[in-house]
Design a protein around this motif. Structure first.
Motif: not given
Length: 80
Positions: A7, A59, A61, A76, A78
């Protein structure tokens, strides 16, 4: 490669400090930089573990603070 690394998070230097516009810390700060007391209706702290459990497959932020560069950014993520 860990999910965090994938990520774009950097171990030891990146700290998660907010999620979807809400702070993960014990006190929120208003637009002028003043602390908001937790009894104030504008207090916007988050129970992060509960948020992750409630957001599986959604998802998020994440606001990330990097202590090395002294910068913030959105990443972002998830939860799964």
């Amino acid at each position: 490669n860990s999910p965090a690394s994938s990520a774009g998070l950097v171990s030891f230097f990146d700290f998660l400090v907010g999620c979807n516009g809400r702070m993960l810390l014990g006190r929120s700060i208003d637009e002028e930089g003043n602390e908001i007391d937790e009894d104030d209706p504008d207090y916007d702290d988050v129970d992060f573990p509960a948020l992750l459990r409630e957001s599986v497959g959604i998802e998020l932020d994440m606001l990330v603070w990097n202590i090395k560069s002294q910068t913030q950014r959105i990443v972002k993520l998830t939860p799964s």
